[in-house]
Motif scaffolding. Structure first.
Motif, short mmCIF file in Angstrom:
data_model
loop_
_atom_site.label_atom_id
_atom_site.label_comp_id
_atom_site.label_asym_id
_atom_site.label_seq_id
_atom_site.Cartn_x
_atom_site.Cartn_y
_atom_site.Cartn_z
N GLU A 4 0.86 -1.31 -0.04
CA GLU A 4 0.11 -0.05 0.19
C GLU A 4 1.00 1.35 0.02
OE1 GLU A 4 -3.08 0.20 3.05
OE2 GLU A 4 -2.89 2.12 3.29
N ILE A 5 0.50 2.16 -0.86
CA ILE A 5 1.33 3.46 -0.97
C ILE A 5 0.75 4.22 0.30
CG2 ILE A 5 1.77 5.18 -2.28
CD1 ILE A 5 2.03 3.48 -4.89
N VAL A 6 1.87 4.83 0.89
CA VAL A 6 1.50 6.03 1.92
C VAL A 6 2.11 7.22 1.16
CG1 VAL A 6 2.21 6.79 4.11
CG2 VAL A 6 1.89 4.38 3.76
N LEU A 7 0.87 8.32 1.40
CA LEU A 7 1.15 9.82 1.22
C LEU A 7 1.61 10.40 2.07
CD1 LEU A 7 -1.67 9.96 -1.63
CD2 LEU A 7 0.77 9.41 -2.01
N THR A 8 2.37 11.30 2.00
CA THR A 8 2.91 12.20 3.03
C THR A 8 2.85 13.52 2.89
OG1 THR A 8 4.42 10.52 4.22
CG2 THR A 8 4.60 12.72 4.88
N GLN A 9 1.92 14.44 3.39
CA GLN A 9 1.99 15.80 2.80
C GLN A 9 2.63 16.77 3.80
OE1 GLN A 9 -2.64 15.43 1.75
NE2 GLN A 9 -2.02 17.21 1.17
N SER A 10 3.29 17.75 3.13
CA SER A 10 3.77 18.80 3.99
C SER A 10 3.71 20.30 3.33
CB SER A 10 5.42 18.53 4.24
OG SER A 10 5.74 18.50 2.92
N PRO A 11 3.49 21.03 4.29
CA PRO A 11 3.68 21.18 5.88
C PRO A 11 2.12 20.61 6.10
CG PRO A 11 3.31 23.29 4.76
CD PRO A 11 3.54 22.71 3.58
N GLY A 12 1.92 20.70 7.57
CA GLY A 12 0.73 20.15 7.95
C GLY A 12 -0.15 21.49 7.94
N THR A 13 0.41 22.78 8.25
CA THR A 13 -0.28 23.87 8.37
C THR A 13 0.43 25.02 7.38
OG1 THR A 13 -1.42 23.33 10.32
CG2 THR A 13 -1.55 25.64 9.74
N LEU A 14 0.00 25.80 6.76
CA LEU A 14 0.61 26.63 5.64
C LEU A 14 -0.12 28.02 5.91
CD1 LEU A 14 2.83 27.13 3.55
CD2 LEU A 14 1.28 26.63 2.03
N PRO A 15 0.55 28.96 6.89
CA PRO A 15 0.00 30.33 7.10
C PRO A 15 0.41 31.38 6.13
CG PRO A 15 1.32 29.77 8.78
CD PRO A 15 1.72 28.65 7.75
N LEU A 16 -0.69 31.83 5.29
CA LEU A 16 -0.17 32.57 4.19
C LEU A 16 -1.22 33.94 4.01
CD1 LEU A 16 0.56 30.30 1.51
CD2 LEU A 16 2.19 31.60 2.54
N SER A 17 -1.05 34.76 3.48
CA SER A 17 -1.79 35.97 3.11
C SER A 17 -2.24 35.93 1.79
CB SER A 17 -1.18 37.39 3.44
OG SER A 17 -0.45 37.47 4.66
N PRO A 18 -3.62 36.52 1.53
CA PRO A 18 -4.17 36.49 0.38
C PRO A 18 -3.33 37.24 -0.65
CG PRO A 18 -6.05 37.12 1.81
CD PRO A 18 -4.49 37.11 2.62
N GLY A 19 -3.11 36.82 -1.90
CA GLY A 19 -2.04 37.09 -2.98
C GLY A 19 -0.90 36.50 -2.84
N GLU A 20 -0.52 35.75 -1.84
CA GLU A 20 0.61 35.10 -1.90
C GLU A 20 0.46 33.69 -2.71
OE1 GLU A 20 1.60 35.19 2.57
OE2 GLU A 20 3.52 35.89 1.81
N ARG A 21 1.57 33.10 -2.75
CA ARG A 21 1.89 31.67 -3.59
C ARG A 21 1.88 30.69 -2.68
NH1 ARG A 21 3.97 30.98 -8.58
NH2 ARG A 21 4.81 28.82 -9.11
N ALA A 22 0.97 29.69 -2.72
CA ALA A 22 1.14 28.55 -1.78
C ALA A 22 1.64 27.39 -2.61
CB ALA A 22 -0.40 28.27 -1.59
N THR A 23 2.71 26.57 -1.95
CA THR A 23 3.19 25.51 -2.77
C THR A 23 3.01 24.34 -1.61
OG1 THR A 23 4.98 26.82 -3.57
CG2 THR A 23 5.26 24.62 -3.46
N LEU A 24 2.44 23.39 -1.82
CA LEU A 24 1.93 22.19 -1.17
C LEU A 24 2.60 20.93 -1.68
CD1 LEU A 24 -0.56 24.36 -0.83
CD2 LEU A 24 -1.83 22.21 -0.11
N SER A 25 3.18 20.04 -0.74
CA SER A 25 3.83 19.10 -1.18
C SER A 25 3.14 17.58 -0.68
CB SER A 25 5.10 18.91 -0.60
OG SER A 25 6.05 17.88 -0.83
N CYS A 26 3.41 16.64 -1.67
CA CYS A 26 3.08 15.24 -1.37
C CYS A 26 3.88 14.28 -1.94
CB CYS A 26 1.47 14.91 -2.08
SG CYS A 26 0.88 13.38 -2.10
N ARG A 27 4.46 13.51 -0.96
CA ARG A 27 5.46 12.45 -1.31
C ARG A 27 4.92 11.15 -1.07
NH1 ARG A 27 11.46 14.04 0.31
NH2 ARG A 27 10.87 15.22 -1.43
#
Lengths: 119, 108
Positions: free
Chosen positions: B1-24
């Motif tokens: 079974e493949i396990v997916l690990t996402q990071s970060p757990g929480t991402l505090p950002l402001s409107p207009g900023e760029r968000a980068t979410l990871s899934c390994r």
């Protein structure tokens, strides 16, 4: 537009069987795709439970396989889920869903139904 | 079974900023069958990305997915107020579907 709606008891006693039905409109189950159940315990993430095709081919989450059964009724355009021997850990919002493109488990989702396991 | 690990757990950002979410993934994802979902409180998840990089119908182009094999990324180019939510990755392989634990994008 594909529409899915979960139905069933919202309260189940410990050790009993949880039974849910998903009624599909706007698309015939017989036309294809996998149809699945996903649940989400309060404040937690998503957990895939099982998926089925109109032919009856069924896949189960190994961690739940011993207690779960899925079935499909193409004449009613419905599919169903049964979970045996429930405990408080089975308390969750249960979603039914239709597979999307590239095997995404949830291209279309029902609104979800909270099932509470309690005496 | 493949396990997916996402990071970060929480991402505090402001409107207009760029968000980068990871899934390994713990193993290579078959045919890049990797999807991303957005979930807001009290709502069902919504499919954003399928096949690692294809946007689902009606999804704004500020959402993009990339990656292959074991490393995948969801990018939101400029955060709108309605984008603050929890994001999940999900994969299909060997007759199983699995989800990551989620990343919450919250207002800074």
């Amino acid at each position: 537009q594909v529409h899915l709606q979960e139905s069933g008891p919202g309260l189940v006693k410990p050790s009993e069987t949880l039974s849910l039905t998903c009624t599909v409109s706007g698309y015939s189950i017989s036309s294809g795709y996998y149809w699945g159940w996903i649940r989400q315990s309060p404040g937690k993430g998503l957990e895939w439970i099982a998926s089925i095709r109109h032919s009856g081919d069924t896949y189960y989450n190994p961690s739940l396989k011993s207690r779960v059964t899925m079935s499909v009724d193409t004449s009613k355009n419905q599919f169903s889920l049964k979970v045996n021997s429930v405990t408080a850990a089975d308390t969750a919002v249960y979603y039914c869903a239709r597979e999307g493109q590239a095997a995404a488990v949830g291209g279309y989702w029902g609104q979800g139904m909270l099932v509470t396991v309690s005496s | 079974e493949i396990v997916l690990t996402q990071s970060p757990g929480t991402l505090p950002l402001s409107p207009g900023e760029r968000a980068t979410l990871s899934c390994r993934a713990s193993q290579s994802v078959t045919n890049n069958y990797l999807a991303w979902y957005q979930q807001k409180p009290g709502q069902a998840p919504r499919l954003l990305i399928y096949g690692a990089s294809s946007r689902a119908t009606g999804i704004p182009d500020r959402f993009s997915g990339s990656g292959s094999g074991t490393d995948f990324t969801l990018t939101i180019s400029r955060l709108e107020p309605e984008d603050f939510a929890v994001y999940y990755c999900e994969q299909y392989g060997s007759s199983l579907w699995t989800f990551g634990q989620g990343t919450k994008v919250e207002i800074k």
